[in-house]
Structure formats: structure tokens, C-alpha cells
Design an enzyme around this catalytic site. Sequence first.
Site, PDB file in Angstrom:
ATOM      1  N   SER A   1       0.522  -0.828  -6.346  1.00 12.41           N
ATOM      2  CA  SER A   1       0.591  -2.100  -7.052  1.00 12.41           C
ATOM      3  C   SER A   1       1.263  -1.951  -8.407  1.00 12.41           C
ATOM      4  O   SER A   1       1.097  -0.945  -9.097  1.00 12.41           O
ATOM      5  CB  SER A   1      -0.821  -2.671  -7.236  1.00 12.41           C
ATOM      6  OG  SER A   1      -0.776  -3.887  -7.954  1.00 12.41           O
TER       7      SER A   1
ATOM      8  N   HIS B   1       0.824  -1.214   0.000  1.00  5.68           N
ATOM      9  CA  HIS B   1       0.000   0.000   0.000  1.00  5.68           C
ATOM     10  C   HIS B   1       0.857   1.264   0.000  1.00  5.68           C
ATOM     11  O   HIS B   1       0.390   2.320  -0.440  1.00  5.68           O
ATOM     12  CB  HIS B   1      -0.956  -0.019   1.193  1.00  5.68           C
ATOM     13  CG  HIS B   1      -2.142  -0.892   0.967  1.00  5.68           C
ATOM     14  ND1 HIS B   1      -3.409  -0.406   0.746  1.00  5.68           N
ATOM     15  CD2 HIS B   1      -2.251  -2.246   0.897  1.00  5.68           C
ATOM     16  CE1 HIS B   1      -4.244  -1.409   0.557  1.00  5.68           C
ATOM     17  NE2 HIS B   1      -3.569  -2.529   0.647  1.00  5.68           N
TER      18      HIS B   1
ATOM     19  N   LYS C   1     -13.691  -8.515  -8.225  1.00  5.01           N
ATOM     20  CA  LYS C   1     -12.763  -9.396  -8.944  1.00  5.01           C
ATOM     21  C   LYS C   1     -12.087 -10.379  -7.997  1.00  5.01           C
ATOM     22  O   LYS C   1     -11.986 -11.580  -8.282  1.00  5.01           O
ATOM     23  CB  LYS C   1     -11.705  -8.533  -9.648  1.00  5.01           C
ATOM     24  CG  LYS C   1     -10.937  -9.240 -10.731  1.00  5.01           C
ATOM     25  CD  LYS C   1     -10.097  -8.240 -11.512  1.00  5.01           C
ATOM     26  CE  LYS C   1      -9.427  -8.899 -12.701  1.00  5.01           C
ATOM     27  NZ  LYS C   1      -8.668  -7.921 -13.516  1.00  5.01           N
ATOM     28  N   ASP C   2     -11.636  -9.883  -6.839  1.00  2.27           N
ATOM     29  CA  ASP C   2     -11.032 -10.771  -5.839  1.00  2.27           C
ATOM     30  C   ASP C   2     -12.054 -11.764  -5.306  1.00  2.27           C
ATOM     31  O   ASP C   2     -11.724 -12.935  -5.062  1.00  2.27           O
ATOM     32  CB  ASP C   2     -10.453  -9.955  -4.682  1.00  2.27           C
ATOM     33  CG  ASP C   2      -9.161  -9.249  -5.053  1.00  2.27           C
ATOM     34  OD1 ASP C   2      -8.625  -9.534  -6.144  1.00  2.27           O
ATOM     35  OD2 ASP C   2      -8.698  -8.400  -4.269  1.00  2.27           O
TER      36      ASP C   2
ATOM     37  N   GLU D   1       6.402 -33.887   0.986  1.00  6.32           N
ATOM     38  CA  GLU D   1       5.161 -33.464   0.340  1.00  6.32           C
ATOM     39  C   GLU D   1       5.475 -32.864  -1.026  1.00  6.32           C
ATOM     40  O   GLU D   1       6.589 -32.419  -1.288  1.00  6.32           O
ATOM     41  CB  GLU D   1       4.447 -32.430   1.208  1.00  6.32           C
ATOM     42  CG  GLU D   1       3.803 -33.002   2.464  1.00  6.32           C
ATOM     43  CD  GLU D   1       2.513 -33.746   2.142  1.00  6.32           C
ATOM     44  OE1 GLU D   1       1.418 -33.220   2.394  1.00  6.32           O
ATOM     45  OE2 GLU D   1       2.626 -34.888   1.642  1.00  6.32           O
TER      46      GLU D   1
END
Length: 399
Positions: free
Chosen positions: A222, A218, A245-246, A289
Site C-alpha cells: 500500500s 498485495h 479502522k475499516d 443519474e
Amino acid sequence: MSAGAGGGEREESGISGWIDSRFPVISAFRGQYIRFPMPRNLNALWTVGAMLTVVLLLMLATGITLAMNFTPTAAEAFASVEAIERRLPGGWLIRAMHMTGASLFLAALYVHLWRGLYYASYKKPREILWLFGMVLLALVMVTAFAGYVLPWGQMSYWGADVAGKAIGAVPWAGPVTERLFLGGDRPGDVTLHHLFILHFVLAFVVLGVVGLHVAALHYTGSNSPDGEVREPERTLPFHPYFTIKDGLGVAVFALIFALVLFFLPGLITEPENFRPANPLHTPANIEPEWYFLPFYAILQAVPSKFGGLVASAGAIAVLFAVPWLDRSPVRAPRLRPVYRVAMLCLPVAFMLLGLAGKHHVQGGWLYVAQLATLYYFVHFLVLMPVVSRRETMTFRGQV
């Protein structure tokens, strides 16, 4: 506080105004999560961060529940896990969600990492943001390994044993560190206690570093597929455009999560680990894993045990240096054709390493692992600086 129509500050009224005038959390939230400007051309890869946040919160909630019912001793750990699944109301679902969350969190984290590399999200002024992300990657991997050992099944026990031997391969300090890690000559109560505390504490450390990561994002703003975006006309407020969108991305991720959880649990579970740990019986195929398989392949591809350990750790360490290895002023991948091809080859090499690790780097897979390992390090230590230097010269020539 945001500017009103007349250019002044819009005053809040009522309880929210009273709170905000004394502790401006409401206006700060609006500024950072509602009106926060985001590049309008962000693609679906920028929704992965929201997926990671949701899964992290789910992991914390289920992990706390599991921890309250888990007994971290070699004699009772496996039985306490069985009791969680069979006697605790909804315990089987809570544990299944935790296990599925661990696998899908690492999968999403790798995608998030690749997106940052592909779109050069590490360039100035985002170096600190990138370093926080790399610290998160390292912390999550340690947390995941510790969590894998806790059920104290066959693969858990022998995974801890292999990790201890790998630590012991370090010259001079290795044997002492191995004994401190295991609490003796072999995995036991002390090992389990160490890893339980480590797993529980690191989960909250991860949450704190995520907060720092988001704060750094922030502060710098971005990145975008086209590089730096500063013009207001090329941005949109975070809400409602990117919350929707998220939200869609999280919904799709939830469907994948449910598919794996209820219909494909075999993708993320190891049958051998449903047997209690037996120090007298070594499993035929000891493997980590899936999310550790590429690094396991690098470890096995190098003839020297210590050299393999250095290379495996170096595969993570080199990521911390990426902002200084790539000094090109060009950000958008569409303007970097050579780098774009190299970045598309990188996940191919990573997946080949995973397949080689799955096949225990035997036979022809040894050569596959060695070639993929070679490309991985050449990509960061040779291609990235060379391409960066050439792009810098071209850019200066055009200017």
C-alpha cells in the site's frame, strides 16, 4: 506460514494444519489479511476500499434476487419491477438497497479515485494496480448505465435513446453500432435484452477485476500519505489495527446508507422514472443519474456532437495515462505545493460540471461547463506533466 519464536516455521496442528499442508489457503490468508504490513500513518481515506467491497457484495446479492424476478421485455419490464416492489416479500427493500447501493458505490468510487490521484498511488511500481482500477471505473459506469435502463420508465427509455443517438454520432461506424445497440431504430425488446445480459454479466466481471486489483495491491504494498513506506518499524499488521479502522469506516458508511435509503430516497431517484416508458412523449428534462452529470456536461459543453462525445470519453481515457503524465519522483503531496493546489481544484471543477449538467448546460451554466471542462483537461495534459518536470529537475538538483 509465519516464522515462530525460534526463527523456524510455525507448524499448524489439527484439521487446519492438515488442510494447510495440502492446500495452504489458511497460511496465505494469514499472510495477506492478518500479518500483511500496512503503513501506520494511513488516514480515513484508505477505508473507502473496504466500503466499496461491502457495497459490491450487497449489490451482487440484491441484484441476483432482482434478476430472478425481472422480465426483460419492453411490454413487461416496468410491470415486473412493480410486482417486485409490491408482491415479492421485502421486494421494495431489496430494490431500494440496490438503487441506493449503486449511487453510493459510485460516490465512494469517485472519492477512492481522488485519493489515488492526490497521494500519487499510480507511481512505480503501482502502474498495473492503477490500470486495474481504471478498468473497474469504466466497467462500473457501463454496468450502472445498463442497470438504469432496465426498469423501463420514462427516463430509462429516453436515456437509452439519447445514448443510441450519441453512439450514432461516431463517423462511419456510428449508425451501424447504434442499430446493433438498439436492435432497431428505437429502444425496444432487443435493447432491453442486450442491457439486461450486459448488466448481469458485467457485475461478475467487476467482481473478478476487483480480485485482480486487490492481488496487485498485495503484491506492490500500500501507498501512504508520505509516499513509499518500506521500513518495518513504520508499518503495522493489517489485523487488528486496520480491520478495526475499516470496520469503523464501514459502520459510518452503513449509517449514511440507511439515512439515504429510509429518509432521503429522493436524492437518488427520478420521479419521471416511476412512469412507464412512453415513446410518444418526450420528458421536458432528460438527464442521466447524478454520477454521470459531469460527463453529460462535458458532452453538452462542446458545440460538436461528435466532439462532445470524444471529450466525454476522453475524460475517462486520460485517467489511464496518469502514471505516464506524472513522472515526478516526489510522492508525498505535502512536498508538492503546486500539485496539491491543483488537485484540490480538480474536485471543484468536477462538481461544477455536475451542477452544470443538472441545469442542462443552459445560460450561464454553459460557460461554467466550458471553463470546468477546460480546467479538467489542462490539469491532466498540461499541469501534471509541467509540474512533474519541474519537480524532477529540483529533485535531481538536490541529489
